[in-house]
Write an enzyme that holds these catalytic residues in place. Structure first.
Site, PDB file in Angstrom:
ATOM      1  N   GLN A  39      75.312  77.790  40.595  1.00  0.00           N
ATOM      2  CA  GLN A  39      75.320  76.719  41.593  1.00  0.00           C
ATOM      3  C   GLN A  39      75.182  77.308  42.997  1.00  0.00           C
ATOM      4  O   GLN A  39      75.954  78.187  43.387  1.00  0.00           O
ATOM      5  CB  GLN A  39      76.598  75.885  41.522  1.00  0.00           C
ATOM      6  CG  GLN A  39      76.449  74.621  42.358  1.00  0.00           C
ATOM      7  CD  GLN A  39      77.723  73.804  42.470  1.00  0.00           C
ATOM      8  OE1 GLN A  39      78.756  74.311  42.857  1.00  0.00           O
ATOM      9  NE2 GLN A  39      77.621  72.527  42.129  1.00  0.00           N
ATOM     10  N   PRO A  80      81.282  73.612  37.511  1.00  0.00           N
ATOM     11  CA  PRO A  80      81.498  74.770  38.384  1.00  0.00           C
ATOM     12  C   PRO A  80      82.842  74.577  39.080  1.00  0.00           C
ATOM     13  O   PRO A  80      83.118  73.502  39.606  1.00  0.00           O
ATOM     14  CB  PRO A  80      80.340  74.686  39.391  1.00  0.00           C
ATOM     15  CG  PRO A  80      79.841  73.289  39.332  1.00  0.00           C
ATOM     16  CD  PRO A  80      80.307  72.664  38.042  1.00  0.00           C
ATOM     17  N   CYS A 133      80.410  69.394  47.738  1.00  0.00           N
ATOM     18  CA  CYS A 133      81.665  70.070  48.114  1.00  0.00           C
ATOM     19  C   CYS A 133      82.272  69.427  49.366  1.00  0.00           C
ATOM     20  O   CYS A 133      81.614  69.321  50.400  1.00  0.00           O
ATOM     21  CB  CYS A 133      81.403  71.556  48.352  1.00  0.00           C
ATOM     22  SG  CYS A 133      82.914  72.430  48.796  1.00  0.00           S
ATOM     23  N   LYS A 160      74.098  68.358  42.439  1.00  0.00           N
ATOM     24  CA  LYS A 160      75.398  67.695  42.263  1.00  0.00           C
ATOM     25  C   LYS A 160      75.685  66.918  43.537  1.00  0.00           C
ATOM     26  O   LYS A 160      75.696  67.478  44.634  1.00  0.00           O
ATOM     27  CB  LYS A 160      76.477  68.757  42.035  1.00  0.00           C
ATOM     28  CG  LYS A 160      77.917  68.268  42.191  1.00  0.00           C
ATOM     29  CD  LYS A 160      78.576  68.018  40.853  1.00  0.00           C
ATOM     30  CE  LYS A 160      80.022  67.582  40.967  1.00  0.00           C
ATOM     31  NZ  LYS A 160      80.955  68.680  41.174  1.00  0.00           N
ATOM     32  N   GLY A 175      84.324  63.004  37.120  1.00  0.00           N
ATOM     33  CA  GLY A 175      85.429  62.265  37.734  1.00  0.00           C
ATOM     34  C   GLY A 175      86.457  61.861  36.701  1.00  0.00           C
ATOM     35  O   GLY A 175      86.162  61.046  35.823  1.00  0.00           O
ATOM     36  N   ASP A 176      87.646  62.466  36.793  1.00  0.00           N
ATOM     37  CA  ASP A 176      88.748  62.163  35.878  1.00  0.00           C
ATOM     38  C   ASP A 176      88.377  62.338  34.401  1.00  0.00           C
ATOM     39  O   ASP A 176      88.819  61.554  33.555  1.00  0.00           O
ATOM     40  CB  ASP A 176      89.282  60.741  36.103  1.00  0.00           C
ATOM     41  CG  ASP A 176      90.178  60.660  37.335  1.00  0.00           C
ATOM     42  OD1 ASP A 176      90.397  61.709  37.978  1.00  0.00           O
ATOM     43  OD2 ASP A 176      90.650  59.559  37.662  1.00  0.00           O
ATOM     44  N   ARG A 190      88.933  69.527  36.063  1.00  0.00           N
ATOM     45  CA  ARG A 190      90.378  69.782  35.998  1.00  0.00           C
ATOM     46  C   ARG A 190      90.913  69.660  34.572  1.00  0.00           C
ATOM     47  O   ARG A 190      91.904  70.298  34.229  1.00  0.00           O
ATOM     48  CB  ARG A 190      91.115  68.817  36.937  1.00  0.00           C
ATOM     49  CG  ARG A 190      90.911  69.171  38.396  1.00  0.00           C
ATOM     50  CD  ARG A 190      91.521  68.140  39.304  1.00  0.00           C
ATOM     51  NE  ARG A 190      90.844  66.853  39.186  1.00  0.00           N
ATOM     52  CZ  ARG A 190      91.208  65.755  39.838  1.00  0.00           C
ATOM     53  NH1 ARG A 190      92.250  65.787  40.629  1.00  0.00           N
ATOM     54  NH2 ARG A 190      90.523  64.643  39.686  1.00  0.00           N
TER      55      ARG A 190
HETATM   56  C1  LIG Z   1      89.593  73.968  41.702  1.00  0.00           C
HETATM   57  C2  LIG Z   1      88.307  73.183  41.767  1.00  0.00           C
HETATM   58  C3  LIG Z   1      87.139  73.823  42.154  1.00  0.00           C
HETATM   59  C4  LIG Z   1      85.931  73.116  42.212  1.00  0.00           C
HETATM   60  N1  LIG Z   1      84.802  73.781  42.547  1.00  0.00           N
HETATM   61  C5  LIG Z   1      83.614  73.133  42.508  1.00  0.00           C
HETATM   62  C6  LIG Z   1      82.406  73.824  42.786  1.00  0.00           C
HETATM   63  O1  LIG Z   1      82.387  75.022  43.082  1.00  0.00           O
HETATM   64  N2  LIG Z   1      81.246  73.114  42.714  1.00  0.00           N
HETATM   65  C7  LIG Z   1      81.220  71.782  42.385  1.00  0.00           C
HETATM   66  O2  LIG Z   1      80.142  71.185  42.326  1.00  0.00           O
HETATM   67  N3  LIG Z   1      82.351  71.111  42.121  1.00  0.00           N
HETATM   68  C8  LIG Z   1      83.536  71.752  42.170  1.00  0.00           C
HETATM   69  N4  LIG Z   1      84.685  71.068  41.876  1.00  0.00           N
HETATM   70  C9  LIG Z   1      84.608  69.637  41.517  1.00  0.00           C
HETATM   71  C10 LIG Z   1      84.516  69.439  40.014  1.00  0.00           C
HETATM   72  O3  LIG Z   1      83.349  70.039  39.495  1.00  0.00           O
HETATM   73  C11 LIG Z   1      84.555  67.936  39.621  1.00  0.00           C
HETATM   74  O4  LIG Z   1      83.391  67.303  40.089  1.00  0.00           O
HETATM   75  C12 LIG Z   1      85.779  67.225  40.183  1.00  0.00           C
HETATM   76  O5  LIG Z   1      86.953  67.999  39.990  1.00  0.00           O
HETATM   77  C13 LIG Z   1      85.960  65.850  39.539  1.00  0.00           C
HETATM   78  O6  LIG Z   1      86.199  65.958  38.169  1.00  0.00           O
HETATM   79  P1  LIG Z   1      87.692  65.798  37.537  1.00  0.00           P
HETATM   80  O7  LIG Z   1      88.301  64.571  38.230  1.00  0.00           O
HETATM   81  O8  LIG Z   1      87.410  65.582  36.079  1.00  0.00           O
HETATM   82  O9  LIG Z   1      88.448  67.039  37.867  1.00  0.00           O
HETATM   83  C14 LIG Z   1      85.899  71.728  41.871  1.00  0.00           C
HETATM   84  C15 LIG Z   1      87.085  71.097  41.500  1.00  0.00           C
HETATM   85  C16 LIG Z   1      88.278  71.790  41.441  1.00  0.00           C
HETATM   86  C17 LIG Z   1      89.525  71.064  41.005  1.00  0.00           C
END
Ligand SMILES: Cc1cc2nc3c(=O)[nH]c(=O)nc-3n(C[C@H](O)[C@H](O)[C@H](O)COP(=O)(O)O)c2cc1C
Length: 339
Positions: A72, A17, A102, A141, A203-204, A227
């Site tokens: 969510q 999400p 969040c 989450k 995460g990453d 991301r």
């Molecule tokens: C722009 C953006 C919006 C996000 N919105 C949500 C969200 O609405 N709900 C949620 O559980 N996580 C949200 N996240 C977190 C991501 O789901 C993820 O857990 C976090 O970015 C770590 O993963 P990554 O390092 O692979 O990006 C968001 C992250 C980003 C960058």
């Protein structure tokens, strides 16, 4: 393959999400390139009850090609959550995820999102309410903890499992870390080893190599791509190939990128209208073009576009560009450029 309660997902990599990003066009473009499960944007339970219908209908819009789908929810008041779930019954989705992750201040100062990590029992009680009122599987989450001094993901996860959830998502960073710093693989592994329901790691997950690392280091059942999917829907097919036999798929060429950008722009405009859709697409233009050599002038042009024809003309100029040769792994360098 991943099974969450009664829902079977054809891949163990799913789309996160992403607030402000995960609308129907974004999900559809990722699904066309291999994503098998996605979430709506995070929706506040209060908004579900009080928000105007047009906003909600946009946020929760879906279609058959967009299933299975998770919604969510964010909240902390059991009565509000119950009413929100009743309202949500008018929409189509397959899983309810509850957000206790969040880190945004305007969320945590209301005691919602990651703030609930400080109240494991309260979180467990809320999840019991959501589970008892749901007709689809419920997940949660979480993060590794509030800060480095209070990493309590295992305790939280056990409370959540006890409440009857069907799977748990864990971002291996604390609330204090936000999106920066090292991912704590060990805490995800501890959670995985402590639960009998599926644990899905976040995460990453920025490249096929880092996605494999998340699986290998944590023993998790699935990975959430966040991301790593911004301007890079190809990550799903690349990760699938790499996880199967370590095959490295060639980066998409400029024509494929421009064609996908055009399809995405058209989906956004169909959904949000021409002017709003073109403005929304500006940030995607920038994400799609990360790692392309000498892209700065085109980005500036895209940021001035407010009509479909202008944006398409700018996208077509991408066809003449090429990848920056100094960037061996575009997804990982995308992240470095962000920092
Ligand atoms: C722009 C953006 C919006 C996000 N919105 C949500 C969200 O609405 N709900 C949620 O559980 N996580 C949200 N996240 C977190 C991501 O789901 C993820 O857990 C976090 O970015 C770590 O993963 P990554 O390092 O692979 O990006 C968001 C992250 C980003 C960058």
């Amino acid at each position: 393959m991943l099974k969450i309660g009664t829902v079977t997902i054809a891949s163990s990599c799913i789309l996160a999400p992403l607030a402000g990003v995960s609308d129907l066009p974004f999900r559809l473009i990722n699904r066309r390139l291999g994503c098998e499960f996605a979430f709506t944007e995070m929706v506040s339970a209060r908004a579900l009850i009080y928000e105007n219908k047009t906003t909600l209908n946009k946020m929760l819009a879906t279609e058959p090609a967009d299933r299975p789908l998770g919604i969510q929810l964010l909240g902390r008041d059991p009565e509000v959550l119950r009413k929100a779930q009743d309202k949500a019954r008018g929409y189509e989705f397959d899983i309810i995820d509850f957000n206790a992750a969040c880190p945004v201040t305007k969320v945590t100062e209301k005691g919602e999102g990651a703030s609930l990590l400080k109240e494991p029992k309260k979180l467990g009680a809320l999840l019991k309410v959501v589970v008892s009122n749901a007709s689809v599987p419920v997940t949660v989450k979480i993060r590794s903890g509030w800060d480095a001094a209070s990493v309590n993901a295992r305790e939280i996860a056990l409370c959540a499992e006890d409440a009857g959830i069907a799977a748990l998502f864990i971002h291996g960073r604390t609330k204090e870390q936000g999106y920066r710093g090292a991912v704590d693989y060990a805490v995800i592994r501890t959670v995985k080893e402590s639960l009998s329901i599926p644990v899905i790691a976040s995460g990453d997950a920025l490249s096929p190599r880092l996605i494999k690392k998340l699986f290998d280091e944590t023993g998790c059942d699935g990975v959430v791509i966040a991301r790593g999917a911004l301007g890079n829907p190809w990550i799903f097919r690349e990760a699938t190939a790499f996880l199967q036999d370590r095959a490295v798929i060639q980066r998409p060429g400029m024509d494929e990128i421009a064609d996908t950008m055009t399809s995405h722009l058209n989906l956004i405009i169909d959904f949000h209208g021409e002017r709003m859709g073109t403005l929304i697409f500006r940030k995607f233009f920038s994400w799609y073009c990360k790692g392309i050599h000498g892209i700065r002038d085109l980005k500036t042009k895209a940021f001035c576009a407010s009509e479909r024809a202008q944006m398409i003309a700018t996208i077509n100029e991408v066809r003449e560009m090429h990848w920056d040769p100094g960037m061996p792994d575009i997804a990982e360098s995308r992240m470095q450029m962000e920092e």
